[in-house]
Design a protein around this motif. Sequence first.
Motif, PDB file in Angstrom:
ATOM      1  N   MET A 267       0.836  -1.197   0.000  1.00 59.93           N
ATOM      2  CA  MET A 267       0.000   0.000   0.000  1.00 59.93           C
ATOM      3  C   MET A 267       0.875   1.253   0.000  1.00 59.93           C
ATOM      4  SD  MET A 267      -2.984  -1.313  -0.203  1.00 59.93           S
ATOM      5  CE  MET A 267      -2.114  -2.628  -1.066  1.00 59.93           C
TER       6      MET A 267
ATOM      7  N   PHE B 231      -4.191  -1.570  -8.363  1.00 57.14           N
ATOM      8  CA  PHE B 231      -5.481  -1.941  -7.763  1.00 57.14           C
ATOM      9  C   PHE B 231      -6.535  -2.355  -8.794  1.00 57.14           C
ATOM     10  CE2 PHE B 231      -3.395   1.014  -4.855  1.00 57.14           C
ATOM     11  CZ  PHE B 231      -3.394   0.276  -3.687  1.00 57.14           C
TER      12      PHE B 231
ATOM     13  N   ARG C 156      -6.808  -9.266   1.098  1.00 62.32           N
ATOM     14  CA  ARG C 156      -5.453  -9.562   0.631  1.00 62.32           C
ATOM     15  C   ARG C 156      -5.344 -11.047   0.335  1.00 62.32           C
ATOM     16  NH1 ARG C 156      -0.888  -6.718  -1.084  1.00 62.32           N
ATOM     17  NH2 ARG C 156       0.885  -8.123  -0.961  1.00 62.32           N
TER      18      ARG C 156
ATOM     19  N   GLU D 135     -13.002   1.326   0.235  1.00 58.99           N
ATOM     20  CA  GLU D 135     -12.077   2.273  -0.390  1.00 58.99           C
ATOM     21  C   GLU D 135     -10.928   1.449  -0.927  1.00 58.99           C
ATOM     22  OE1 GLU D 135      -8.343   4.323  -0.755  1.00 58.99           O
ATOM     23  OE2 GLU D 135      -8.777   2.865   0.810  1.00 58.99           O
ATOM     24  N   THR D 136     -10.531   1.745  -2.165  1.00 60.94           N
ATOM     25  CA  THR D 136      -9.361   1.117  -2.760  1.00 60.94           C
ATOM     26  C   THR D 136      -8.646   2.152  -3.600  1.00 60.94           C
ATOM     27  OG1 THR D 136      -8.558  -0.865  -3.904  1.00 60.94           O
ATOM     28  CG2 THR D 136     -10.530   0.198  -4.822  1.00 60.94           C
TER      29      THR D 136
ATOM     30  N   ALA E 172      -8.377  -5.688  -8.200  1.00 59.89           N
ATOM     31  CA  ALA E 172      -9.320  -5.605  -7.077  1.00 59.89           C
ATOM     32  C   ALA E 172     -10.591  -4.877  -7.498  1.00 59.89           C
ATOM     33  CB  ALA E 172      -8.668  -4.903  -5.894  1.00 59.89           C
ATOM     34  N   ARG E 173     -10.427  -3.742  -8.177  1.00 61.73           N
ATOM     35  CA  ARG E 173     -11.610  -3.002  -8.627  1.00 61.73           C
ATOM     36  C   ARG E 173     -12.462  -3.858  -9.558  1.00 61.73           C
ATOM     37  NH1 ARG E 173      -7.650   1.097  -9.324  1.00 61.73           N
ATOM     38  NH2 ARG E 173      -7.844   0.851 -11.590  1.00 61.73           N
TER      39      ARG E 173
ATOM     40  N   SER F 162      -7.972   7.584  -4.263  1.00 61.69           N
ATOM     41  CA  SER F 162      -8.950   6.643  -3.713  1.00 61.69           C
ATOM     42  C   SER F 162     -10.150   6.499  -4.629  1.00 61.69           C
ATOM     43  CB  SER F 162      -9.455   7.111  -2.341  1.00 61.69           C
ATOM     44  OG  SER F 162      -8.449   7.012  -1.367  1.00 61.69           O
TER      45      SER F 162
ATOM     46  N   TYR G  37     -14.515  -6.347  -7.528  1.00 65.27           N
ATOM     47  CA  TYR G  37     -15.646  -5.717  -6.847  1.00 65.27           C
ATOM     48  C   TYR G  37     -16.792  -5.439  -7.822  1.00 65.27           C
ATOM     49  CZ  TYR G  37     -12.144  -5.139  -3.180  1.00 65.27           C
ATOM     50  OH  TYR G  37     -11.170  -5.362  -2.244  1.00 65.27           O
TER      51      TYR G  37
END
Length: 157
Positions: free
Chosen positions: A24, A120, A80, A113-114, A123-124, A147, A127
């Motif tokens: 991060m 990222f 994670r 929040e990512t 991950a997005r 963010s 989602y």
Amino acid sequence: MQIATDDPRRPDVLALLDEHLADMYATSPAESVHALDPDALAAPEITFWTARDPEAGDLLLGCAALKRIDAGHAELKSMRTATVARRRGVAGRLLDHVLDAARANGHHRVSLETGTEDYFAPARALYVTRGFTVCGPFEGYSPDPNSTFLTLDLSGR
């Protein structure tokens, strides 16, 4: 794969969370890192899960947490996947488990929040496959170009 509540201060979990925090800070400015430390993840308003492989000596595959904001709203935290478990469906299974738990606990909405960086993007994308949509900052967050804020309506409306 077995998913169960766990202690974020277990040695193997600490190593995974250290890796998470290092990534991060390597990909986002410090003021845009909102990851929680292990003690914060052990707070009463947070449920913390790990995914493990019992056939591989209880090998840690990943983790996720759900923070209660209020009776109807929760925040997804600390998703994670361990490096050795990537591309094996761990994140999707963990996310589905957390969303099922949120529904069972009466939450009507889960937000997260990512980061906006390319790091990222997977991950997005995950989602979005579960129905999350972009929203504004929530629960103490401020607008931040680093963010992305997402939310999922669990009520089916």
